[in-house]
Scaffold this active site. Structure first.
Site, PDB file in Angstrom:
ATOM      1  N   CYS A 355       0.813  -1.224   0.000  1.00 47.81           N
ATOM      2  CA  CYS A 355       0.000   0.000   0.000  1.00 47.81           C
ATOM      3  C   CYS A 355       0.845   1.272   0.000  1.00 47.81           C
ATOM      4  O   CYS A 355       0.345   2.337  -0.356  1.00 47.81           O
ATOM      5  CB  CYS A 355      -0.896   0.054   1.232  1.00 47.81           C
ATOM      6  SG  CYS A 355      -1.830  -1.420   1.582  1.00 47.81           S
TER       7      CYS A 355
HETATM    8  O1  KQY Z   1      -4.305   1.030   0.939  1.00 46.67           O
HETATM    9  C1  KQY Z   1      -4.325   0.988   2.130  1.00 46.67           C
HETATM   10  N1  KQY Z   1      -4.418  -0.131   2.778  1.00 46.67           N
HETATM   11  C2  KQY Z   1      -4.246   2.223   2.906  1.00 46.67           C
HETATM   12  C3  KQY Z   1      -5.453   2.585   3.594  1.00 46.67           C
HETATM   13  C4  KQY Z   1      -5.104   3.469   4.723  1.00 46.67           C
HETATM   14  C5  KQY Z   1      -6.176   4.337   5.115  1.00 46.67           C
HETATM   15  C6  KQY Z   1      -5.638   5.370   6.050  1.00 46.67           C
HETATM   16  N2  KQY Z   1      -5.498   4.880   7.351  1.00 46.67           N
END
Ligand code: KQY
Length: 367
Positions: A355
């Protein structure tokens, strides 16, 4: 200067390559938001620096950072990591960065609409306007032309095999908090046009309690054409068990864009892992963010790794399962070194190594 194109990647003969195809480099963005990262983001910054250093062994890394954090970030990163100033609201470049596509004319980028993981009336995290502008800035720096896609989508919500197949989840892409006016068929058409692909494989739900509404990059990914890694739980009392079984059934019943059946490789789930009271207390409280509560389950998964040119950078999350997961990844990617990075601090922020990274594919050689 990069241009904004009116056509689509498919019309121009461009496609999103798989992550296991050659990279020119990798982008990341620096964490600092104290209402998402505990203790003023200091522990997360250490984790991000370790991820950047591990990926830099494989390919060039660029870190986007605010003016306020520039010097601190520069000091914490190895010299070979390029640091550039780009404003953002948080540090999830997989989601707010561009999706790169390649074709005979070189490399371009898709700039999806971003609404902070589901903002029907305010986004999961507010604000997100600077995040929304990150993809265009990255493309400007890379000198790559830009396609502005007509839907809300985060990069973590898709994986491709580079040979025409897209993997995604219904929980995320069909969620009314993303594209409420579009049908499944309309969303499929946009995915195929903007990823230069031919077939979408739909999984159901993502990892249990994933605040992204089930991003596929936390659940499953292509290890090669025809081969999918899937996060797995044998514990029938764990809600992840039914989710992973459903994904397995769908994958085993499917064929990809080239007509192949899929081999499914299981990666054990860490934990279950939960946020501690001390960790929850370290996050600033805000009206426009998601609360962190002691005891809440974390959406932990070993599938959330980065697949670099010569290395797999995997999250270390649970000493009871880290080595087993690493061994499976070593068997799955025998030509790459598997490097583990302690990643609980990234997990506490809501995601993991995949991510927080965005690969830049190598520009294909001219025909
Ligand atoms: O792609 C992701 N798993 C990030 C999401 C994070 C959201 C912000 N806390």
């Amino acid at each position: 200067m990069g241009l904004t194109l009116k056509s689509t990647p498919a019309e121009d003969g461009f496609r999103m390559p798989a992550e296991f195809e050659p990279h020119a480099g990798c982008w990341m963005a620096w964490p600092e938001r104290p209402d998402n990262w505990r203790l003023g983001a200091k522990p997360a910054q250490e984790a991000y620096a370790a991820v950047a250093a591990a990926i830099a062994e494989s390919e060039p890394v660029t870190m986007a950072v605010s003016d306020a954090q520039f010097e601190n970030c520069r000091a914490l990163l190895p010299a070979e990591v390029r640091v550039v100033e780009i404003s953002s609201d948080d540090a999830w470049i997989r989601d707010h960065g561009p999706t790169f596509v390649i074709g005979a004319g070189g490399r371009r980028g898709v700039d999806w609409h971003f609404n902070a993981w589901g903002g029907t009336d305010g986004g999961l995290y507010f604000p997100w306007d600077r995040d929304e502008r990150v993809a265009a800035k990255v493309l400007e720096i890379e000198g790559d032309d830009r396609y502005r896609a007509p839907i809300v989508l985060e990069g973590g919500a898709i994986h491709v095999d580079g040979e025409g197949t897209v993997l995604t989840t219904e929980e995320c892409l069909l969620n009314p908090n993303r594209n409420p006016d579009l049908s499944k068929e309309q969303i499929e058409r946009v995915l195929l046009e903007y990823l230069g692909a031919e077939k979408v494989l739909w999984l159901g739900a993502g990892v249990f309690e994933d605040e992204t509404d089930g991003h596929v990059d936390n659940l499953a990914c292509f290890a090669a054409p025809g081969k999918v890694l899937l996060t797995w739980s044998d514990d029938e009392d764990d809600p992840q068990h039914a989710i992973s079984h459903d994904a397995r059934e769908r994958l085993e019943a499917a064929t990809d864009a080239r007509g192949r059946s899929l081999e499914v490789v299981f990666l054990p789930s860490p934990g279950p892992l939960h946020i501690s009271a001390e960790e929850a207390e370290g996050v600033d409280t805000g009206e426009d963010t998601q609360p962190r509560r002691a005891g809440d389950r974390l959406a932990a998964s070993y599938v959330n790794f980065y697949l670099g040119n010569s290395g797999i950078v995997m999250p270390l999350l649970d000493p009871r399962h880290d080595e087993e997961a690493a061994a499976i990844l070593r068997r799955t990617f025998p030509d790459r070194e598997v490097v583990g990075v302690p990643a609980r601090e990234i997990l506490l922020g809501g995601g993991n190594i995949h991510c927080i990274t965005q690969q830049v594919p190598a520009v294909p050689a001219p025909d």
